[in-house]
Design an enzyme around this catalytic site. Structure first.
Site, mmCIF file in Angstrom:
data_model
loop_
_atom_site.group_PDB
_atom_site.id
_atom_site.type_symbol
_atom_site.label_atom_id
_atom_site.label_comp_id
_atom_site.label_asym_id
_atom_site.label_seq_id
_atom_site.Cartn_x
_atom_site.Cartn_y
_atom_site.Cartn_z
ATOM 1 N N SER A 99 2.829 -2.033 10.239
ATOM 2 C CA SER A 99 4.270 -2.081 10.489
ATOM 3 C C SER A 99 4.909 -3.433 10.157
ATOM 4 O O SER A 99 5.826 -3.876 10.845
ATOM 5 C CB SER A 99 4.573 -1.688 11.936
ATOM 6 O OG SER A 99 4.221 -0.329 12.150
ATOM 7 N N GLY B 201 2.536 -1.262 4.226
ATOM 8 C CA GLY B 201 2.580 0.148 3.865
ATOM 9 C C GLY B 201 4.001 0.616 3.616
ATOM 10 O O GLY B 201 4.580 0.370 2.560
ATOM 11 N N GLY B 202 4.588 1.279 4.617
ATOM 12 C CA GLY B 202 5.912 1.894 4.478
ATOM 13 C C GLY B 202 6.962 0.997 3.824
ATOM 14 O O GLY B 202 7.686 1.436 2.923
ATOM 15 N N ASN C 78 0.876 -1.179 0.000
ATOM 16 C CA ASN C 78 0.000 0.000 0.000
ATOM 17 C C ASN C 78 0.910 1.225 0.000
ATOM 18 O O ASN C 78 1.495 1.557 1.023
ATOM 19 C CB ASN C 78 -0.894 -0.030 1.250
ATOM 20 C CG ASN C 78 -1.713 1.239 1.406
ATOM 21 O OD1 ASN C 78 -1.796 2.052 0.481
ATOM 22 N ND2 ASN C 78 -2.321 1.407 2.579
ATOM 23 N N TRP C 79 1.013 1.836 -1.169
ATOM 24 C CA TRP C 79 1.926 2.980 -1.284
ATOM 25 C C TRP C 79 1.406 4.211 -0.545
ATOM 26 O O TRP C 79 2.149 5.163 -0.340
ATOM 27 C CB TRP C 79 2.124 3.360 -2.759
ATOM 28 C CG TRP C 79 2.933 2.390 -3.567
ATOM 29 C CD1 TRP C 79 3.388 1.148 -3.172
ATOM 30 C CD2 TRP C 79 3.377 2.569 -4.916
ATOM 31 N NE1 TRP C 79 4.084 0.557 -4.193
ATOM 32 C CE2 TRP C 79 4.091 1.412 -5.278
ATOM 33 C CE3 TRP C 79 3.238 3.590 -5.856
ATOM 34 C CZ2 TRP C 79 4.675 1.257 -6.544
ATOM 35 C CZ3 TRP C 79 3.813 3.439 -7.114
ATOM 36 C CH2 TRP C 79 4.522 2.280 -7.443
ATOM 37 N N LYS C 80 0.126 4.240 -0.228
ATOM 38 C CA LYS C 80 -0.507 5.438 0.336
ATOM 39 C C LYS C 80 -0.245 6.633 -0.604
ATOM 40 O O LYS C 80 -0.099 6.417 -1.810
ATOM 41 C CB LYS C 80 -0.021 5.692 1.761
ATOM 42 C CG LYS C 80 -0.132 4.426 2.608
ATOM 43 C CD LYS C 80 -0.079 4.671 4.066
ATOM 44 C CE LYS C 80 -0.222 3.324 4.783
ATOM 45 N NZ LYS C 80 -0.436 3.473 6.207
ATOM 46 N N GLU D 224 -5.941 -4.763 10.334
ATOM 47 C CA GLU D 224 -4.910 -3.752 10.551
ATOM 48 C C GLU D 224 -5.217 -2.984 11.827
ATOM 49 O O GLU D 224 -6.010 -2.021 11.806
ATOM 50 C CB GLU D 224 -4.888 -2.766 9.374
ATOM 51 C CG GLU D 224 -4.476 -3.393 8.062
ATOM 52 C CD GLU D 224 -3.878 -2.344 7.126
ATOM 53 O OE1 GLU D 224 -2.754 -2.563 6.670
ATOM 54 O OE2 GLU D 224 -4.513 -1.299 6.883
HETATM 55 P P1 PGA Z 1 2.416 0.366 7.554
HETATM 56 O O1 PGA Z 1 0.979 0.573 6.872
HETATM 57 O O2 PGA Z 1 2.954 -0.954 7.053
HETATM 58 O O3 PGA Z 1 3.229 1.533 7.107
HETATM 59 O O4 PGA Z 1 2.189 0.329 9.017
HETATM 60 C C1 PGA Z 1 0.100 -0.487 6.641
HETATM 61 C C2 PGA Z 1 -1.176 0.021 6.034
HETATM 62 O O5 PGA Z 1 -1.653 1.080 6.446
HETATM 63 O O6 PGA Z 1 -1.758 -0.606 5.122
#
Ligand code: PGA
Length: 257
Positions: A212, A233-234, A9-11, A168
């Site tokens: 995370s 995500g990150g 998930n690149w956001k 999540e």
């Molecule tokens: P994160 O985000 O891995 O940066 O915690 C996960 C997400 O929001 O899908």
């Protein structure tokens, strides 16, 4: 057997040159590692065409991070599931906590969004999860059950067989503080129970963990019996990290649940 899946998930991150490099590195990174697990990236809408083209015939699937609850018409700024599907989008996150919190999306809207995805042949990845306060008040199960039930009510059993769920915990997103493997397993097992109670035909709906996830924590989380993959995500902004997470996915035999 439940499908195994790792989705990035690149956001709201990316840039044309950065994306081109990331996709190239990712395709190389996972090319050799046939882990039997599906891999996808959920990108900002504006990059769907670019990333779709860059992925070409690769096995990496294209996803988006949201979808409109409407099918078409006077909804300025919205993008419909049908539009996304024309660009080869196979997954859409719905009900990500950042949408529920910052954009006030209700559980019912999330259900309608999931329905729109299915109508357009897109797999909705229904995100559920509790805040830290809710966890501390022992309300985790209640919260995720309410979020999931609203979607199941909107879909009906037949459609619900085609969704993916992502657990999540809000307190674990972007904080560097992942749920422990035990905490994840416990909530995943509960979500499986909610699905089973609804219908035995939902036994193959995959439940991913997100919050995370990094290559260093992936193996422990992904080996839990009710964890079918990750929503990352990150770490998904680093091709090597995402590839290492995919490689950490344990192969399941047909005996596995
Ligand atoms: P994160 O985000 O891995 O940066 O915690 C996960 C997400 O929001 O899908």
């Amino acid at each position: 057997m439940r499908k195994q899946l790792v989705l990035g998930n690149w956001k709201m991150n990316g840039a044309l040159a950065f994306n081109a490099r990331l996709i190239e590195d990712l395709m190389q990174g996972i090319a050799d590692g046939d882990s039997g697990c599906e891999v996808g990236v959920c990108v900002p809408f504006i990059y769907v065409a670019q990333v779709g083209e860059a992925l070409g015939g690769s096995t990496v699937r294209l996803g988006v991070q949201d979808i409109s609850a409407h099918t078409e018409g006077a909804y300025t700024g919205e993008i419909s599931a049908k539009m996304a599907s024309e660009f080869g989008v196979s997954f859409a996150l719905v009900g990500h906590s950042e949408r529920r919190i910052y954009h006030h999306e209700s559980a019912e809207i999330v259900g309608v969004k999931a329905l729109r995805c299915l109508e357009a042949g897109i797999t909705p990845v229904v995100c559920v999860g509790e805040t830290l306060d809710e966890r501390e008040m022992n309300e985790t199960n209640h919260v995720v059950e309410r979020q999931l039930t609203a979607v199941l009510d909107c879909l009906g059993v037949e459609d619900a067989t085609r969704i993916v769920i992502a657990y999540e915990p809000v307190w674990a997103i972007g904080t560097g503080r992942s749920a422990s493997a035990g905490q994840a397993q416990e909530t995943h097992a509960f979500l499986r129970q909610v699905l089973d109670t609804r219908s035995s035909s939902l036994s193959d709906v995959p439940v991913l963990y997100g919050g995370s996830v990094k290559s260093s924590s992936a193996a422990d989380l992904l080996r839990q019996s009710d964890v079918d993959g990750g929503l990352v995500g990150g770490a998904s902004l680093h091709a090597g990290e995402l590839a290492a997470i995919v490689a950490a996915m344990p192969r399941r035999t047909s005996q596995a649940r």
